[in-house]
Design a protein around this motif. Sequence first.
Motif, mmCIF file in Angstrom:
data_model
loop_
_atom_site.group_PDB
_atom_site.id
_atom_site.type_symbol
_atom_site.label_atom_id
_atom_site.label_comp_id
_atom_site.label_asym_id
_atom_site.label_seq_id
_atom_site.Cartn_x
_atom_site.Cartn_y
_atom_site.Cartn_z
ATOM 1 N N THR A 166 0.843 -1.194 0.000
ATOM 2 C CA THR A 166 0.000 0.000 0.000
ATOM 3 C C THR A 166 0.869 1.231 0.000
ATOM 4 O O THR A 166 2.014 1.216 0.467
ATOM 5 C CB THR A 166 -0.912 0.013 1.231
ATOM 6 O OG1 THR A 166 -0.103 -0.049 2.397
ATOM 7 C CG2 THR A 166 -1.845 -1.186 1.207
ATOM 8 N N SER A 167 0.303 2.326 -0.565
ATOM 9 C CA SER A 167 1.034 3.582 -0.632
ATOM 10 C C SER A 167 1.107 4.224 0.743
ATOM 11 O O SER A 167 0.177 4.152 1.530
ATOM 12 C CB SER A 167 0.333 4.525 -1.618
ATOM 13 O OG SER A 167 1.000 5.752 -1.666
ATOM 14 N N ILE A 184 10.905 4.607 -5.434
ATOM 15 C CA ILE A 184 9.693 5.009 -6.174
ATOM 16 C C ILE A 184 8.612 5.458 -5.198
ATOM 17 O O ILE A 184 7.934 6.467 -5.401
ATOM 18 C CB ILE A 184 9.189 3.835 -7.040
ATOM 19 C CG1 ILE A 184 10.222 3.495 -8.111
ATOM 20 C CG2 ILE A 184 7.849 4.184 -7.685
ATOM 21 C CD1 ILE A 184 9.870 2.272 -8.930
ATOM 22 N N TYR A 185 8.448 4.691 -4.092
ATOM 23 C CA TYR A 185 7.443 5.056 -3.101
ATOM 24 C C TYR A 185 7.733 6.410 -2.472
ATOM 25 O O TYR A 185 6.807 7.173 -2.171
ATOM 26 C CB TYR A 185 7.387 3.987 -2.001
ATOM 27 C CG TYR A 185 6.872 2.645 -2.489
ATOM 28 C CD1 TYR A 185 5.942 2.570 -3.518
ATOM 29 C CD2 TYR A 185 7.315 1.456 -1.905
ATOM 30 C CE1 TYR A 185 5.482 1.356 -3.952
ATOM 31 C CE2 TYR A 185 6.846 0.231 -2.336
ATOM 32 C CZ TYR A 185 5.931 0.188 -3.375
ATOM 33 O OH TYR A 185 5.469 -1.031 -3.808
ATOM 34 N N ASN A 186 9.029 6.730 -2.282
ATOM 35 C CA ASN A 186 9.386 8.007 -1.665
ATOM 36 C C ASN A 186 8.999 9.194 -2.543
ATOM 37 O O ASN A 186 8.807 10.309 -2.044
ATOM 38 C CB ASN A 186 10.883 8.047 -1.372
ATOM 39 C CG ASN A 186 11.281 7.045 -0.286
ATOM 40 O OD1 ASN A 186 10.447 6.617 0.507
ATOM 41 N ND2 ASN A 186 12.554 6.651 -0.267
ATOM 42 N N GLY A 187 8.922 8.947 -3.860
ATOM 43 C CA GLY A 187 8.547 10.038 -4.768
ATOM 44 C C GLY A 187 7.059 10.170 -4.977
ATOM 45 O O GLY A 187 6.612 11.058 -5.720
ATOM 46 N N GLU A 188 6.251 9.321 -4.326
ATOM 47 C CA GLU A 188 4.807 9.395 -4.486
ATOM 48 C C GLU A 188 4.241 10.603 -3.748
ATOM 49 O O GLU A 188 4.775 11.030 -2.725
ATOM 50 C CB GLU A 188 4.158 8.119 -3.941
ATOM 51 C CG GLU A 188 4.422 6.892 -4.785
ATOM 52 C CD GLU A 188 3.747 5.673 -4.201
ATOM 53 O OE1 GLU A 188 3.238 5.778 -3.066
ATOM 54 O OE2 GLU A 188 3.725 4.626 -4.870
ATOM 55 N N ARG A 189 3.148 11.108 -4.316
ATOM 56 C CA ARG A 189 2.443 12.206 -3.665
ATOM 57 C C ARG A 189 1.255 11.636 -2.914
ATOM 58 O O ARG A 189 0.459 10.902 -3.461
ATOM 59 C CB ARG A 189 1.959 13.220 -4.705
ATOM 60 C CG ARG A 189 1.152 14.367 -4.096
ATOM 61 C CD ARG A 189 0.651 15.300 -5.174
ATOM 62 N NE ARG A 189 -0.213 16.333 -4.624
ATOM 63 C CZ ARG A 189 -0.862 17.247 -5.338
ATOM 64 N NH1 ARG A 189 -0.745 17.234 -6.663
ATOM 65 N NH2 ARG A 189 -1.624 18.132 -4.752
ATOM 66 N N LYS A 190 1.143 11.964 -1.656
ATOM 67 C CA LYS A 190 0.065 11.456 -0.837
ATOM 68 C C LYS A 190 -1.246 12.100 -1.265
ATOM 69 O O LYS A 190 -1.361 13.327 -1.315
ATOM 70 C CB LYS A 190 0.337 11.750 0.640
ATOM 71 C CG LYS A 190 -0.662 11.090 1.578
ATOM 72 C CD LYS A 190 -0.283 11.326 3.022
ATOM 73 C CE LYS A 190 -1.279 10.653 3.955
ATOM 74 N NZ LYS A 190 -0.943 10.872 5.384
#
Length: 427
Positions: A166-167, A184-190
């Motif tokens: 999950t994100s 990649i997850y660190n660059g996701e926008r919540k």
Amino acid sequence: MALATTHQDPLLLLRQSIASSSPCIPTITEEAATASDVDLSLAEAKFLHFPSPINATIPLSTPTRFTSSEKPVDLRSIYFAWLKKDESIPDYNDQASSLDAQLSAAGVGEGTVQKLAFVERLELITWLEGGSDESEYIKPLPSDTTNATASAQVASGAAGGIAPVTSGATGRVGRNIDPRLQEIYNGERKMGDRNTALRGIKPTDFSHVRKLAQPFNARKAAQQAAAAHANNATLAHNPKPPVRKAARPDPIILLSPSASSLLRMTNIKSFLESGTYTPAESSSLTSSSASASILHMERTLPSIDAARSIRFIIVDTPEQFKPEYWARVVAVFTTGQAWQFKNYKWQSPYDLFRNTLGVYIGWRGDALPDTVKSWGRGVLTVQVDKYNIGAAAASRWRDREVVEEIWKRIEDNMRNKGWRRDSGPTQ
């Protein structure tokens, strides 16, 4: 030659054998070592040998994945249906019954030959020829079911594969994640929902906006009501014309073009109207009928329309027919010669007389042709007295009985096919 193992599917082997143009061989024994063991008769054979794609022999009594009435069909019935794929439905059923009788006489204990319905046989042949990869009548292989279950478990994360992630940091706590995925997850926008989209330290009150919009909403509702009233007034002054029902089509009667036919274009109309038979070559007939390619006549059929007569079209060839005309054919006059039907929609007499009424007329006392007898109850057979030139017209009183019988059968056939007072056939 070893017997096919449990994982060798007979239905799949037959399809692969057909694709490789390697015909299967019915055999008497499991080990077909000599020519005497090979028997091409399904009545005596007990095994089916597949030379390709693998060398295997399977008993003909083996149930397959093909089901009919929710029961598996044996290999003998499947292979028989494939051999008879080009036969008509009546021929296929007759030959299946004949094979069934031969099996009983030979003492084969595997059971009877299962006759497949038309749709089932069509689905089977299409699948065997490779025209489709699945069918509602063919159960999937156990391996296909296992693979589908395993794929579903992998997709859900229940077994194998990569566990779903999950994100957000909270969903990844306590899990071992590949470092590249972590980047990649660190660059996701919540992402947020509608409750978090309007950021602020306190809830915002928009009640004043509702008060400002109230006059505009009232004005819009009044305009819509006025437009609806104007439309209703226009419809009252200009009502739509009533929808006219489609006119009832004219039924069609087909004659035989054979020169040996007792009824042809020259004398059919006088026979059906006056109830008296006159030879087609008689000089008393009008010259207009002799040269006409299409005739019209009217007849009242009380059970269909008692108030007005029905106009019939009479022709001796379907060359000018459109596809929809065949539904209007209510009777076909025949001499028992099958070449008459070569240009018909239904070229087989059995199919033709299941869809329309057949009429055979011959001389009284003459034997009925064997072909007409074999066509069954779909053909009405009638006979008229032989014509005597010197006889008085009153001596042909039996002709009226024959004509009335023909019209009665035509009327029954039309009523059963859905002809009504204001509409044509429904089937």
